[in-house]
Scaffold this motif. Structure first.
Motif, mmCIF file in Angstrom:
data_model
loop_
_atom_site.group_PDB
_atom_site.id
_atom_site.type_symbol
_atom_site.label_atom_id
_atom_site.label_comp_id
_atom_site.label_asym_id
_atom_site.label_seq_id
_atom_site.Cartn_x
_atom_site.Cartn_y
_atom_site.Cartn_z
ATOM 1 N N LYS A 163 0.810 -1.216 0.000
ATOM 2 C CA LYS A 163 0.000 0.000 0.000
ATOM 3 C C LYS A 163 0.847 1.271 0.000
ATOM 4 N N ASP A 164 1.864 1.310 0.861
ATOM 5 C CA ASP A 164 2.610 2.546 1.074
ATOM 6 C C ASP A 164 3.971 2.587 0.378
ATOM 7 N N TYR A 165 4.516 1.423 0.028
ATOM 8 C CA TYR A 165 5.839 1.374 -0.618
ATOM 9 C C TYR A 165 5.795 0.380 -1.781
ATOM 10 N N PRO A 166 4.926 0.610 -2.772
ATOM 11 C CA PRO A 166 4.689 -0.384 -3.822
ATOM 12 C C PRO A 166 5.901 -0.689 -4.696
ATOM 13 N N ASP A 167 6.930 0.167 -4.651
ATOM 14 C CA ASP A 167 8.116 -0.084 -5.469
ATOM 15 C C ASP A 167 9.177 -0.897 -4.728
ATOM 16 N N LEU A 168 8.895 -1.317 -3.497
ATOM 17 C CA LEU A 168 9.862 -2.078 -2.709
ATOM 18 C C LEU A 168 9.602 -3.579 -2.862
ATOM 19 N N PRO A 169 10.504 -4.311 -3.503
ATOM 20 C CA PRO A 169 10.326 -5.770 -3.591
ATOM 21 C C PRO A 169 10.646 -6.420 -2.257
ATOM 22 N N PHE A 170 10.017 -7.565 -1.993
ATOM 23 C CA PHE A 170 10.283 -8.253 -0.736
ATOM 24 C C PHE A 170 10.219 -9.760 -0.921
ATOM 25 N N ILE A 171 10.958 -10.463 -0.046
ATOM 26 C CA ILE A 171 10.909 -11.911 -0.031
ATOM 27 C C ILE A 171 10.549 -12.354 1.385
ATOM 28 N N PHE A 172 9.997 -13.552 1.485
ATOM 29 C CA PHE A 172 9.589 -14.078 2.781
ATOM 30 C C PHE A 172 10.562 -15.145 3.277
ATOM 31 N N LEU A 173 10.799 -15.137 4.577
ATOM 32 C CA LEU A 173 11.435 -16.249 5.276
ATOM 33 C C LEU A 173 10.332 -16.919 6.075
ATOM 34 N N THR A 174 10.157 -18.212 5.912
ATOM 35 C CA THR A 174 9.036 -18.854 6.595
ATOM 36 C C THR A 174 9.378 -20.235 7.092
ATOM 37 N N ALA A 175 8.915 -20.528 8.275
ATOM 38 C CA ALA A 175 9.021 -21.877 8.820
ATOM 39 C C ALA A 175 7.787 -22.684 8.444
ATOM 40 N N LYS A 176 6.815 -22.009 7.823
ATOM 41 C CA LYS A 176 5.563 -22.662 7.456
ATOM 42 C C LYS A 176 5.721 -23.273 6.064
ATOM 43 N N SER A 177 5.558 -24.568 5.964
ATOM 44 C CA SER A 177 5.803 -25.254 4.695
ATOM 45 C C SER A 177 4.526 -25.577 3.928
ATOM 46 N N LEU A 178 3.375 -25.206 4.478
ATOM 47 C CA LEU A 178 2.121 -25.484 3.786
ATOM 48 C C LEU A 178 2.034 -24.691 2.489
ATOM 49 N N LYS A 179 1.550 -25.346 1.447
ATOM 50 C CA LYS A 179 1.456 -24.710 0.138
ATOM 51 C C LYS A 179 0.612 -23.446 0.196
ATOM 52 N N VAL A 180 -0.463 -23.458 0.994
ATOM 53 C CA VAL A 180 -1.358 -22.311 1.062
ATOM 54 C C VAL A 180 -0.634 -21.079 1.601
ATOM 55 N N ASP A 181 0.313 -21.282 2.521
ATOM 56 C CA ASP A 181 1.059 -20.154 3.073
ATOM 57 C C ASP A 181 2.038 -19.591 2.051
ATOM 58 N N VAL A 182 2.688 -20.480 1.306
ATOM 59 C CA VAL A 182 3.616 -20.029 0.267
ATOM 60 C C VAL A 182 2.860 -19.243 -0.808
ATOM 61 N N LEU A 183 1.710 -19.762 -1.218
ATOM 62 C CA LEU A 183 0.921 -19.085 -2.245
ATOM 63 C C LEU A 183 0.374 -17.756 -1.734
ATOM 64 N N LYS A 184 0.024 -17.701 -0.460
ATOM 65 C CA LYS A 184 -0.432 -16.437 0.111
ATOM 66 C C LYS A 184 0.675 -15.394 0.031
ATOM 67 N N GLY A 185 1.904 -15.823 0.303
ATOM 68 C CA GLY A 185 3.032 -14.906 0.204
ATOM 69 C C GLY A 185 3.185 -14.364 -1.206
ATOM 70 N N PHE A 186 3.079 -15.229 -2.198
ATOM 71 C CA PHE A 186 3.172 -14.776 -3.584
ATOM 72 C C PHE A 186 2.002 -13.870 -3.939
ATOM 73 N N TYR A 187 0.807 -14.201 -3.440
ATOM 74 C CA TYR A 187 -0.368 -13.368 -3.713
ATOM 75 C C TYR A 187 -0.165 -11.952 -3.202
ATOM 76 N N LEU A 188 0.514 -11.824 -2.081
ATOM 77 C CA LEU A 188 0.762 -10.503 -1.499
ATOM 78 C C LEU A 188 1.870 -9.751 -2.217
ATOM 79 N N GLY A 189 2.502 -10.395 -3.174
ATOM 80 C CA GLY A 189 3.497 -9.684 -3.982
ATOM 81 C C GLY A 189 4.932 -10.086 -3.753
ATOM 82 N N ALA A 190 5.178 -11.124 -2.963
ATOM 83 C CA ALA A 190 6.555 -11.546 -2.716
ATOM 84 C C ALA A 190 7.222 -11.952 -4.027
ATOM 85 N N VAL A 191 8.482 -11.587 -4.179
ATOM 86 C CA VAL A 191 9.214 -11.980 -5.380
ATOM 87 C C VAL A 191 9.934 -13.307 -5.180
ATOM 88 N N ASP A 192 10.001 -13.775 -3.934
ATOM 89 C CA ASP A 192 10.628 -15.067 -3.658
ATOM 90 C C ASP A 192 10.322 -15.465 -2.212
#
Length: 233
Positions: free
Chosen positions: A73-102
């Protein structure tokens, strides 16, 4: 030399992991600002400009997904990646849906993290000899500026994420032509794998929603092959 170092915002609440990653990334030539929770990250974002954010998913007070929504919302030009201990596919896809590049799953391999960051930054960087490329397009009733990551319909402006803008530009430049899944994934994501293909599907859904106000524009799915951005006035 210091001013040429890429600035990384690391958001990690685990003291041991945060310290290790911060020190390792700085040793590898990055300028790192370590935020220990989401609210601290927002303060740092207001104070400085960063080239990339690395977000832990599981944090108290404000989790990584909520912080990602704030960044979009506030910094749309900032790319981001997630570090996650959650291995469920739904969590990974949620991260991508939110705009994560990796994304990277914990426990983190520090060398792999550095390689992922370097590859992402090299893809996102605009080479000097390519700065004259066309970055403004007309798509039916829409105006699209890929440099500013803006999609405009009448006076309504949609701020796109880095990945949304890259994908839309790729499709626009090949208007009415088939864009194979593999070509899109290699060009935009840097690799062709299962999770990135699922992420591509999510981003296509988002672009369809953004473009739905002009009925002459369609992103067609060619089964098992790819996508076509069609404009038929």
């Amino acid at each position: 030399m210091m001013e040429n170092r890429k600035k990384i915002l690391l958001v990690e609440d685990d003291e041991a992991v945060g310290y290790l990653l911060s020190e390792y990334l700085q040793m590898k030539g990055f300028s790192v600002s370590w935020a220990k929770h989401g609210k601290d990250a927002i303060v740092k974002l207001d104070q400085s400009k960063f080239d990339l954010a690395v977000l832990d998913v599981m944090m108290p007070e404000m989790d990584g997904f909520t912080l990602a929504e704030k960044i979009n919302k506030d910094y749309p030009d900032l790319p981001f990646i997630f570090l996650t201990a959650k291995s469920l596919k739904v969590d990974v896809l949620k991260g991508f849906y939110l705009g994560a590049v990796d994304y990277l799953k914990k426990p983190i391999d520090e060398e792999e993290l550095v390689i992922r960051i370097e590859n992402l930054l090299s893809r996102l960087e605009i080479p000097v000899n390519k700065k004259q490329e066309v970055d403004a397009f007309i798509i039916g009733k829409y105006r699209f500026n890929s440099l500013n990551q803006e999609l405009i319909f009448d006076d309504q402006k949609i701020n796109l994420t880095v990945k949304e803008s890259e994908l839309l530009k790729y499709l626009v430049e090949k208007m009415n032509l088939l864009c194979p899944h593999k070509d899109i994934l290699i060009k935009i994501w840097g690799k062709n794998d299962y999770f990135n293909k699922k992420s591509l599907n999510v981003f296509i859904t988002r672009l369809r929603k953004f473009l739905e106000r002009d009925p002459n524009i369609k992103i067609e799915n060619v089964h098992s092959k790819g996508y076509i951005l069609r404009y038929e006035p």
